[in-house]
Motif scaffolding. Structure first.
Motif, PDB file in Angstrom:
ATOM      1  N   LYS A  11       7.315   4.103  15.433  1.00 19.27           N
ATOM      2  CA  LYS A  11       6.161   5.002  15.398  1.00 19.27           C
ATOM      3  C   LYS A  11       5.023   4.397  14.579  1.00 19.27           C
ATOM      4  N   GLU A  13       4.443   1.290  14.008  1.00 20.47           N
ATOM      5  CA  GLU A  13       3.827   0.193  14.771  1.00 20.47           C
ATOM      6  C   GLU A  13       2.873   0.722  15.817  1.00 20.47           C
ATOM      7  N   LYS A  14       3.313   1.770  16.499  1.00 15.19           N
ATOM      8  CA  LYS A  14       2.450   2.322  17.537  1.00 15.19           C
ATOM      9  C   LYS A  14       1.132   2.819  16.948  1.00 15.19           C
ATOM     10  N   GLU A  18      -2.583   1.615  17.794  1.00 16.76           N
ATOM     11  CA  GLU A  18      -3.648   2.552  18.195  1.00 16.76           C
ATOM     12  C   GLU A  18      -4.910   2.312  17.386  1.00 16.76           C
TER      13      GLU A  18
END
Lengths: 343, 251
Positions: A11, A13-14, A18
């Motif tokens: 999460k 990393e995401k 973003e």
């Protein structure tokens, strides 16, 4: 709720991705940056199909936006500091080689010592920074503040046998040092003046010529109490020409017969009707007269021609050529030349 | 009026590609090494000649024809301040492959880069000049940079066109000969990068340095205290063996 470590990491990393999505730009080839000039070069081939499909301006704008984003990303990576409340990024030196405006300055010419050293083949000897000072038993610098073997700081100076006992040796040393410093400074300034080709004061302007020197020497020789009679000459110097009397008068009581002869001849010349003529003198005079006549004719002819040539067009172009001033008036030129001729 | 430019008001009849003496004279008088000459005639309409000098003699001259032009006043938008150092971006392979385009890029950099500064205010980067070499034409666009908030420290860029915008086509060029160009690019000795002493690079690219130390008394060297290695009282050979074994392990 019970999220595993891996899920959390994924999460995170995401989220990062973003965040960076907004500033990330995908390019086939990396751009070349020259941050010193705020410059970026994009070597990627421009997509011609896209260019023609879209409106030109939009395509160019999109391309520009991408490239600017990349350049700005690079700039924001530079170390920054706050100067007077403003965030400022330090730029590196520009890397693009651009041509100079003016040629490279020439290196300064060698000084008098450098020329001499080069001539003699004297090499510079590298000297150590520190010298052993025996008096203080430590290593001290060679020159400057607290130097080794400083003779100005001696508390005892022996008076040499040949010197005056009342002379101040300390003052003598200080004076000698001041003189040396002044001489060095003078030489340094002279080197600079020579490098800049400035006029060194009191040098060539005052130097007399050969003739002037010879005349000065003659006058000096004769300016003694004995009017130069006992002055020694150099081994190869020639004896001076007769500088004695300007006019040689005959003695009052001399040869009676020659005197009688002269007086009788004089009476004869006075009584004669024919004028006396010195042939050489007469011939010389005649020749000189002829030369002068020829010269004056030449000048006259040239002057007249000039005047003739100048006057005709001058009349026409008077109005137009007034500002420019066509040539000097003929009368002036004639006068000038006449003066030269006389000399 | 800008401190760095000198604008000639009157029209001068010069042909830069034929006679360069008048250009050189003007350059000497105004002490300017970059010049821009605009002309218009039937044979060459809307002509601009970008040129630069070396020692007040013409070094490079590049003639560009304007095919499309949109002026500053035509584009209605707030502009950025005069004199800001612009960001320069060159796009297109031509700027790296073609020799004439390479020179053109160099001339454009000279013209538009502004003063060389050691540091720049990040918020003040407002102006971008974008040059694109495409299909034999060179597009020059000028944008204002808007720094938008992004998730991280580096902002997101949005561009707004302010103009002027040009569509150039390359016409004649007068480029300097190789040796003149070489002389012009020569660096004086003072500016050459200084070699750092005691630093060398080996074949693998690793940086190696040399340290110069004074003589050390190895008997009185102060190393780290390792309590376990200290000699204990009573222990003789056995202890020493143990110690030496321990030493080996530690090493």
């Amino acid at each position: 709720m019970a999220a595993t470590v891996e899920e959390l990491l994924a999460k995170a990393e995401k989220d990062e991705a973003e965040k960076l999505k907004s500033i990330r730009v995908k390019k086939e080839l990396e751009l070349e940056f020259d941050l010193g000039n705020l410059l970026a070069s994009d070597r990627n081939a421009v997509n011609l199909r896209d260019f023609r499909a879209q409106k030109k301006e939009d395509y160019l704008r999109a391309l520009a936006r991408d490239n600017t984003q990349l350049l700005v990303n690079e700039l924001w990576k530079m170390p920054s500091e706050r100067v007077e409340g403003v965030v400022v990024a330090k730029l590196p030196e520009p890397t693009t080689r651009l041509p100079r405006e003016k040629p490279v300055p020439k290196p300064r010419p060698p000084t008098k010592w450098e020329q001499f050293a080069k001539l003699k083949g004297i090499q510079k000897k590298k000297k150590t920074n520190l010298v052993w000072d025996e008096a203080h038993k430590e290593w001290r610098r060679r020159w400057g503040y607290k130097r080794a073997n400083d003779n100005t700081k001696d508390w005892l100076v022996e008076v040499p046998e040949t010197a005056d006992p009342d002379e101040d040796q300390f003052a003598k040393r200080a004076h000698a040092k001041r003189e040396r410093v002044a001489k060095n400074e003078l030489n340094r300034l002279r080197n600079i003046a020579r490098a800049h080709k400035l006029k060194v004061p009191g040098a060539a302007a005052a130097a007399p010529s050969r003739n002037e020197l010879a005349r000065a020497e003659q006058v000096a020789k004769v300016s003694t109490a004995s009017v130069g009679k006992f002055q020694e000459r150099l081994p190869k110097e020639k004896a001076p020409r007769n500088r004695g009397k300007k006019r040689a008068f005959q003695p009052n009581i001399g040869d009676f017969s020659t005197e009688r002869q002269q007086q009788l001849e004089l009476l004869k010349v006075i009584a004669s009707k024919k004028p006396r003529m010195d042939v050489t003198k007469a011939v010389n005079k005649q020749m000189r007269e002829e030369d002068m006549e020829a010269a004056s004719k030449k000048r006259k002819g040239a002057g007249r021609k000039g005047r003739k040539g100048g006057s005709a067009p001058r009349g026409k172009a008077k109005g137009k050529a007034k500002a420019k001033g066509q040539g000097p008036p003929a009368g002036k030129s004639r006068q000038v030349r006449k003066g030269l001729g006389k000399r | 009026m800008n401190l760095f430019t000198f604008c000639f008001i009157r029209k001068n009849i010069t042909r830069p590609f034929e006679d360069q003496t008048s250009l050189e004279f003007f350059s000497k008088k105004t002490d300017c090494s970059l010049f821009l000459f605009g002309s218009h005639n039937k044979k060459r309409p809307n002509n601009l000649v970008f040129g630069r000098m070396f020692d007040f003699h013409v070094l490079d001259m590049i003639e560009l024809g304007i095919e499309k032009f949109v002026s500053l006043s035509d584009i209605k938008s707030p502009k950025c301040a005069e004199g800001t150092k612009p960001l320069l971006i060159f796009a297109g392979e031509a700027f790296d492959t073609d020799s004439e385009y390479k020179r053109l890029r160099s001339v454009f950099i000279d013209f538009f880069r502004g003063q060389t500064v050691p540091a720049v205010r990040l918020a003040g980067l407002e102006h971008v000049l974008h040059f694109t070499a495409l299909e034999g034409k060179i597009y020059l666009r000028s944008y204002k940079v808007l720094l938008k908030k992004s998730g991280c420290r580096t902002p997101r860029i949005e561009l707004e066109e302010i103009g002027p915008s040009f569509d150039f086509v390359l016409r004649r060029t007068h480029l300097a000969s190789d040796d003149l160009s070489k002389t012009a690019h020569k660096l004086p000795k003072a500016l050459k990068p200084k070699k750092k002493k005691n630093i060398s690079h080996d074949t693998f690219g690793t940086k190696l340095g040399r340290l110069h130390m004074q003589k050390q008394n190895l008997a009185k060297l102060k190393t780290r205290k390792m309590k376990g290695l200290r000699k204990r009282r009573g222990e003789t050979i056995q202890g020493e063996e143990e110690d030496s074994a321990k030493k080996a392990k530690v090493e």
